[in-house]
Motif scaffolding. Sequence first.
Motif, PDB file in Angstrom:
ATOM      1  N   ARG A 126       0.829  -1.201   0.000  1.00 21.56           N
ATOM      2  CA  ARG A 126       0.000   0.000   0.000  1.00 21.56           C
ATOM      3  C   ARG A 126       0.867   1.256   0.000  1.00 21.56           C
ATOM      4  O   ARG A 126       0.585   2.224  -0.703  1.00 21.56           O
ATOM      5  CB  ARG A 126      -0.893  -0.029   1.243  1.00 21.56           C
ATOM      6  N   GLU A 127       1.911   1.262   0.801  1.00 18.41           N
ATOM      7  CA  GLU A 127       2.807   2.410   0.844  1.00 18.41           C
ATOM      8  C   GLU A 127       3.437   2.658  -0.523  1.00 18.41           C
ATOM      9  O   GLU A 127       3.509   3.808  -0.993  1.00 18.41           O
ATOM     10  CB  GLU A 127       3.876   2.178   1.906  1.00 18.41           C
ATOM     11  N   PHE A 187       4.308   9.282   2.007  1.00 20.06           N
ATOM     12  CA  PHE A 187       4.800   8.668   0.769  1.00 20.06           C
ATOM     13  C   PHE A 187       4.454   9.451  -0.500  1.00 20.06           C
ATOM     14  O   PHE A 187       4.865   9.054  -1.583  1.00 20.06           O
ATOM     15  CB  PHE A 187       4.324   7.209   0.635  1.00 20.06           C
ATOM     16  N   SER A 188       3.753  10.547  -0.378  1.00 19.30           N
ATOM     17  CA  SER A 188       3.537  11.380  -1.558  1.00 19.30           C
ATOM     18  C   SER A 188       4.704  12.347  -1.720  1.00 19.30           C
ATOM     19  O   SER A 188       5.182  12.938  -0.747  1.00 19.30           O
ATOM     20  CB  SER A 188       2.238  12.182  -1.438  1.00 19.30           C
ATOM     21  N   ALA A 223       9.251   7.092   3.991  1.00 16.66           N
ATOM     22  CA  ALA A 223       8.298   8.124   4.413  1.00 16.66           C
ATOM     23  C   ALA A 223       9.025   9.404   4.802  1.00 16.66           C
ATOM     24  O   ALA A 223       8.605  10.515   4.444  1.00 16.66           O
ATOM     25  CB  ALA A 223       7.457   7.612   5.579  1.00 16.66           C
ATOM     26  N   LEU A 224      10.125   9.266   5.526  1.00 15.40           N
ATOM     27  CA  LEU A 224      10.894  10.438   5.926  1.00 15.40           C
ATOM     28  C   LEU A 224      11.523  11.137   4.731  1.00 15.40           C
ATOM     29  O   LEU A 224      11.530  12.372   4.652  1.00 15.40           O
ATOM     30  CB  LEU A 224      11.979  10.027   6.919  1.00 15.40           C
ATOM     31  N   ALA A 225      12.042  10.352   3.786  1.00 15.82           N
ATOM     32  CA  ALA A 225      12.670  10.948   2.608  1.00 15.82           C
ATOM     33  C   ALA A 225      11.663  11.766   1.805  1.00 15.82           C
ATOM     34  O   ALA A 225      11.945  12.893   1.375  1.00 15.82           O
ATOM     35  CB  ALA A 225      13.291   9.863   1.738  1.00 15.82           C
ATOM     36  N   ALA A 226      10.469  11.195   1.593  1.00 18.00           N
ATOM     37  CA  ALA A 226       9.433  11.917   0.855  1.00 18.00           C
ATOM     38  C   ALA A 226       8.994  13.162   1.625  1.00 18.00           C
ATOM     39  O   ALA A 226       8.801  14.237   1.044  1.00 18.00           O
ATOM     40  CB  ALA A 226       8.247  11.006   0.592  1.00 18.00           C
TER      41      ALA A 226
END
Length: 406
Positions: free
Chosen positions: A71-72, A101-102, A164-167
């Motif tokens: 899903r992510e 994640f966007s 998630a952190l990178a995005a």
Amino acid sequence: MRIAYVLLDPGIGVFGTKGASVHVQEVTRALRADGHEVTVFCTRLDEHVPADLADLDVRHHRLPRGKGPEREAAVARAAADIAREIVEEGFDLVHERYSLFSDVTARLAMPDASSGLDASSSPGADNPSRGTAARRPIPAILEVNAPLVLEQRAHRSLHDEAGALAATRAQLAAAAVVSCVSPQVADWARSEGAAPQRVVVTPNGVNTTRIFPRPAADGTVAADPAVPLTVGFVGTLKPWHGTDLLLQALARTREAMKLEVIGTGPEHEALEQLAAELGVADRVHLRGAVTPEDVPAVLHGLDIAVAPYPAGDHYFSPLKVYEYLAAGLPVIASAIGTIPEMLREGELGVLVAPGDVDALASALDALGADRRRRERLGRAAREAAVAEHDWRRRCRDLLELVGAAA
């Protein structure tokens, strides 16, 4: 101006009933009311479509069912596809609600189409921009309503935390304006890389045309001392909203009162049980969720509105309190987070210590016994909502900031 409103959070339906869905709808209304052409890109629709938004252009990018890493990854692929679509159609501005994640905002900030929208970032997709000339960056407002990485880690599951952190950091660095719902959220955004000069605190607002006071002709209903006053809470039934404290306070009141709880959520059954244990089940109505279109009528049925947050971290900007104000209701709320400022330190409502059931019960009794004070607070609340908190004012301020940042 052609504006793309981007919402990739699979937990928020554009046409849902919870506060986040109302937020999306009201921002869209405010932008359209000022003459902008708005298209919404989303991963979830829901079915409660308001009549005035039936013609809204909504692009639904479906995600696969289930949870977990698949899903992510699907959210990330949807972000790549949506960014490509926004470029192809030549939108002038993006207003994106920060979602895990966007990276739509980050992709659109890149001047070279091939570097930001390459096919490798979206498996299986063709790359329409390969070999084309560099394009202009598309400015974006990144709307940050919560530190989602921290929330997800604490309350749900997060499989690819590094992704998630990178995005998140790419989004915060790329946005022309990072619009944070509270000072606490703004501090978090700066700590994750948002440029301080681009961070602005934009509290939630209210549509003062849709939410309005009860007609004066109905105001005599609660004047009869034999008729119990109706205390109300509107919102999702979650532990950090304090509805259990409200039930406990109701059980300690002396004035004739009944309670309407409007909303649904994981605490519903526990609240039913608590009402029975406290002996107030006959005075408590757990009404369930209502559509945003029905909220004004619900608010008109209340005499006192309550936001009984418990003690703890509070980085929200409660939509419910703005709606209470716009409806001309006297408000009792916990003195926590941004609420004291919202209520002008007590000028627009009654503040109580968060988590203090006795103080909440005393405030209910005092306000319940003083009709003139209720009316005075209600008038002041409505005036403040119209003058300071309308969504159109909020959106205009943000668009001006984008222009200044360009």
